[in-house]
Design a protein around this motif. Structure first.
Motif, short mmCIF file in Angstrom:
data_model
loop_
_atom_site.label_atom_id
_atom_site.label_comp_id
_atom_site.label_asym_id
_atom_site.label_seq_id
_atom_site.Cartn_x
_atom_site.Cartn_y
_atom_site.Cartn_z
N LEU A 1 0.89 -1.33 0.15
CA LEU A 1 -0.27 0.04 -0.23
C LEU A 1 0.72 1.20 0.09
CD1 LEU A 1 -2.69 -0.67 2.70
CD2 LEU A 1 -3.12 -0.12 0.23
N ILE A 2 1.88 1.20 0.76
CA ILE A 2 2.70 2.46 0.85
C ILE A 2 3.44 2.52 -0.27
CG2 ILE A 2 4.78 3.06 2.13
CD1 ILE A 2 3.51 1.54 4.49
N ILE A 3 4.01 1.67 -0.92
CA ILE A 3 4.75 1.88 -2.10
C ILE A 3 3.60 2.38 -2.99
CG2 ILE A 3 6.16 0.70 -3.68
CD1 ILE A 3 7.26 1.35 -0.97
N GLY A 4 2.43 1.66 -3.11
CA GLY A 4 1.44 2.01 -4.11
C GLY A 4 1.81 1.38 -5.41
N LEU B 1 6.80 10.55 6.07
CA LEU B 1 6.34 12.13 5.76
C LEU B 1 5.16 12.23 5.25
CD1 LEU B 1 9.67 13.25 3.84
CD2 LEU B 1 8.98 13.51 6.14
N LEU B 2 4.46 10.83 4.51
CA LEU B 2 3.06 10.75 3.99
C LEU B 2 2.35 11.46 5.19
CD1 LEU B 2 1.30 9.98 1.80
CD2 LEU B 2 1.24 7.68 2.77
N ALA C 1 -2.70 15.95 1.87
CA ALA C 1 -3.48 14.86 1.17
C ALA C 1 -3.67 13.84 1.96
CB ALA C 1 -2.53 14.63 0.06
N PHE C 2 -2.94 13.15 3.01
CA PHE C 2 -3.14 11.90 3.60
C PHE C 2 -4.32 12.16 4.57
CE2 PHE C 2 -2.58 9.82 7.55
CZ PHE C 2 -2.24 8.40 7.12
N PRO D 1 -1.36 -1.67 -8.01
CA PRO D 1 -2.80 -1.36 -7.69
C PRO D 1 -3.51 -2.35 -7.98
CG PRO D 1 -1.88 -0.18 -9.57
CD PRO D 1 -0.44 -1.32 -8.81
N PHE E 1 9.21 8.39 2.48
CA PHE E 1 7.71 8.32 2.20
C PHE E 1 6.67 7.88 3.22
CE2 PHE E 1 9.45 8.90 -2.07
CZ PHE E 1 8.92 10.08 -2.48
N LYS F 1 -6.39 2.24 3.32
CA LYS F 1 -5.35 2.86 2.66
C LYS F 1 -4.47 3.71 3.44
CE LYS F 1 -6.98 2.71 -1.91
NZ LYS F 1 -7.32 3.29 -3.24
N ARG F 2 -4.89 4.48 4.20
CA ARG F 2 -4.16 5.52 4.83
C ARG F 2 -3.42 4.87 6.26
NH1 ARG F 2 -8.11 8.30 2.32
NH2 ARG F 2 -7.45 10.40 1.33
#
Lengths: 515, 515
Positions: B18-21, B505-506, B511-512, B24, B502, B96-97
């Motif tokens: 998920l983190i890497i995204g 820092l995300l 946006a998060f 998908p 990431f 997701k988050r």
């Protein structure tokens, strides 16, 4: 415009496009050495004219140095005419690899002939120093090896400032073709009409654009000169400081730089013109055309001003002693010194009113950061330029968003337009290469015998075209004491930075020399 | 494998993806808080077990500190069981988050419970210091605030080294899912068969891979422990130094670090195992499978070794005094010290045998550069990792080639495969964000009251998971004297670096938090 001048513009334009490699739909043909000779010959005639203007200044002040300006211009003229004559049958043919060589050598040739007055007159007895001072002028860096600037004659001081002005003009013309890197061609910026770049259309377009840019450049210089004269400077000083400001150079006519004029009016005028010189010149053109919406939506201008004032405010706060009573004059002094320093370093000018080396250490880091970001593309300022910084940050933020919304299409937008993926990659690569160059350069300077702070400050200042660095290279110091090797290396670094890395570094890649 | 352990691996795997995204096509479903609780509960049981092992060490040495380990493990156990019980009806649902939050908090929760023995026993009386030391352990950084390491009991020393070993293991498991960033999925690396990542297939795959990695990790630790024991270390010291080496952590059981053992054999053994620990662990797997061609064509390994030995040679040359007679022992000493230091800093371990702060200043810059590059992806080392550095340089060179051949299609190749354009852009963005974090972090440290060299060295060392920095933070110094704020900030920086920017820092982007 004379046919020769037109050739020069045509060659500059096409070479720049070649170097950028951005518009492969324009036809490129192989350049012959005759054209290169004719090109350099024409440039030397321009330099001859510039040297004669300096001679005129010496004449006005009845100085002996007029002899050296006349000798230098004679040498420049003879070599120039010989080059033009040997290249008189040249056809307008440009090869691929030669472009990079020609642009790089333009600055080197200008510097080699431009150092003659300093060196012949003994104003700067060392050849290394004279070359350093001249290329520092033409690249609009403003790093100096002079221990006592005021010792120089009026003629020499004028020539020193004039090298800035000529260098700034050269960059403005070159950036016409460099702008496409950011996905906007010069024609797009300067005229609303969409023009297919056919070979025939380039001539009138580039002439027209060059004229407009030259007018803006001239207007800024004139306006500043008059305003400084009103503030009490002599015409001579006013003109020379204006040359240094508009070209974002930083050579002053005084040892103490702008601190010599202890006048808030003069210092604010210079602040304003430094900031104005860091703006993309095409925005002035839009201003004249009453297209204010174009200026308003320009994100580079927005972030340039935001960063400039944020950095200033942080530094002001670090200088005010809140434990004692605040007086207007103290706060104003802190504000003026901070704003002057940030504007001077961020626009890569390098004038000084205060010795920031004495400030809190953390302000050094803020100053180094703005020295690395620089001001706007399409101005005379050096370093990375805000447009690239903005794109880097936008892309990084886009990466974060992509993590949360992996399937959404989230393009990076700049000034209302979508930035193409390949443009983003190229911008990221440029910024990384810039930072790699900084790391590598600091290492070389440090090995060559310079101190830790001097290596960091000196490299960043010369690569960005700023001038003053850290430690002994601060605004109240100079580059006189560093080793000869470091001076040559920094001369090279100034050129690398001024020509946006790739132009010069390309010459050092095996790919360039392979068939 | 127990169902709980399987859940943990499943959650880690999916969260990482998920983190890497990056993939998908895998279905993600919303995570509920019960699962988060159950997840942390299971992790706390692991920590309980680890604390009991440390208690066992205290028991063997008949130390009073056993009490604190038992109390800490009891607290950890009670909280852990409560979490598992409250989350017993949780379904395997991942939002997701939440993924980013969970991974970040895994390290924080581990540190909060891991600091208990230090803090309760008074071995480290300050809470800030205890947290700093513990997170420095779990992130395998190795930055210490201890002024006299040998004052600690065997139990505490063992616990300190064990935090490294656990942290290293965690990163190896997490990097299973982080590898896809470079365009190669973990399954591709560990099994030749192409596997479509369907939901059902992940379970056996990840278990299998995790087992293999764990075995390699265990094997390296055991081999080093035995070899160090043969060299004359006690079993206790041998095991603790091995924990610090294989995890590329750097906590030693001695105040003088590895300089304590003045034995060429011991120092070379540690050098070899530091270098081995900086290699992508999957290459060992290929080695076991006799797939040496895979190892031979791995460009990351090649450039990792080239950079490591080049940096060493330059530093050796700077240390040899060529004006006097050369003796073998002098050259060997210079070679061993340089190789040890470069290996230690480049693999982000941080052990020391020589005080590089006393060396020529320019060697600092070389050392800072290898601290920023780091070793290989898929190892326990931190920092940028060589694979990204190699891609950056290849892309920059490709840009030069593109200028000369604007119409040619010149893809960037890495280990024989073409690197996709979007992967390149992401790598460039990562490296830039890393450098931006360095600049910003140095500024914060400097403002917080640390010196210029300390800010630069400390930030780069903590972000990369190295440990020792410059100035007072050098290999013979420590982080005890820096302000509390700086300690908390550096703890944060260690986490940011360890989780590849990431992830952490995300959490700080709007946006998060936006719907």
């Amino acid at each position: 415009m004379s046919p020769d001048a037109r050739d020069v513009l045509y060659v500059v334009k096409n070479i720049s496009l070649l170097i950028i490699g951005h518009l492969p739909d324009i036809e490129f043909i192989k350049m012959n050495y005759k054209l290169i000779l004719r090109f350099f010959g024409t440039l030397l005639l321009v330099e001859t004219a510039a040297l004669l203007i300096a001679a005129l200044v010496s004449l006005i002040y009845k100085e002996h140095d007029i002899v050296y300006f006349l000798i230098s211009s004679a040498i420049s003229f003879v070599v120039g005419i010989s080059c033009i004559l040997s290249g008189r049958n040249a056809k307008l043919q440009i090869g691929k690899r030669e472009g990079s060589l020609v642009v790089t050598f333009t600055w080197i040739v200008f510097s080699l002939f431009g150092l003659l007055p300093y060196w012949l007159s003994g104003s700067i007895p060392s050849f290394t120093d004279a070359f350093f001072e001249t290329i520092s002028g033409f690249t609009t860096t403003g790093a100096s090896i002079l221990n006592n600037i005021e010792e120089l004659s009026y003629g020499m001081l004028f020539w020193r400032s004039l090298t800035h002005w000529i260098g700034g003009l050269g960059i403005i013309v070159l950036s016409l073709a460099l702008l496409p890197v950011f996905g906007m061609s010069a024609t797009q910026l300067f005229a609303a009409e969409a023009a297919g770049p056919t070979k025939d259309k380039i001539h009138p377009k580039i002439n027209e654009t060059a004229k407009r840019l030259f007018l803006i450049y001239l207007l800024l210089t004139t306006a500043q000169t008059v305003l400084l004269r009103i503030g009490g400077m002599t015409w001579f000083d006013a003109l020379c400081q204006s040359f240094g400001t508009v070209a974002t150079g930083g050579f002053s006519t005084k040892q103490a730089s702008i601190a010599y004029w202890d006048s808030a009016y003069i210092q604010y005028i210079i602040i304003i013109f430094m900031i104005l010189s860091g703006v993309n010149f095409s925005l002035y053109y839009f201003g004249f055309k009453n297209k204010f919406s174009k200026i308003k939506e320009n994100e580079e201008l927005k972030y340039y001003l935001i960063l400039l004032f944020s950095a200033t405010i942080v530094i002001v706060l670090s200088q005010i002693d809140f434990s004692s009573a605040l007086s207007f004059s103290k706060v104003e002094q802190a504000w003026r010194d901070s704003l002057f320093t940030v504007s001077s370093l961020m626009t890569t000018t390098g004038f000084g009113t205060a010795d920031y080396v004495q400030w809190h250490h953390f302000t050094w880091i803020i100053l180094l950061i703005v020295m690395i970001t620089g001001a706007s593309a399409g101005s005379t300022s050096g370093a990375i330029k805000m447009v690239r910084i903005v794109i880097v940050f936008k892309y990084c933020y886009y990466e974060f968003k992509r993590i949360i919304h992996p399937n959404a299409v989230l393009p990076v937008r700049y000034s209302g337009h979508i930035v193409r993926e390949d443009v983003i990659t190229r911008v990221l690569a440029f910024v990384l290469l810039y930072l790699i160059t900084i790391a590598f350069g600091i290492l070389v300077l440090n090995i060559s015998g310079m101190g830790f702070e001097e290596s960091i400050g000196g490299l960043i200042a010369c690569l960005g075209g700023v001038g003053p660095g850290l430690g002994e290279l601060g605004p109240m110091g100079n580059y006189a004491a560093i080793p000869d090797f470091s001076k040559w290396f920094l001369s090279f670094i100034m050129l690398v930075g001024r020509l946006e890395l790739f132009t010069v570094l390309l010459l050092f890649t095996p790919a360039f020399w392979k068939k």
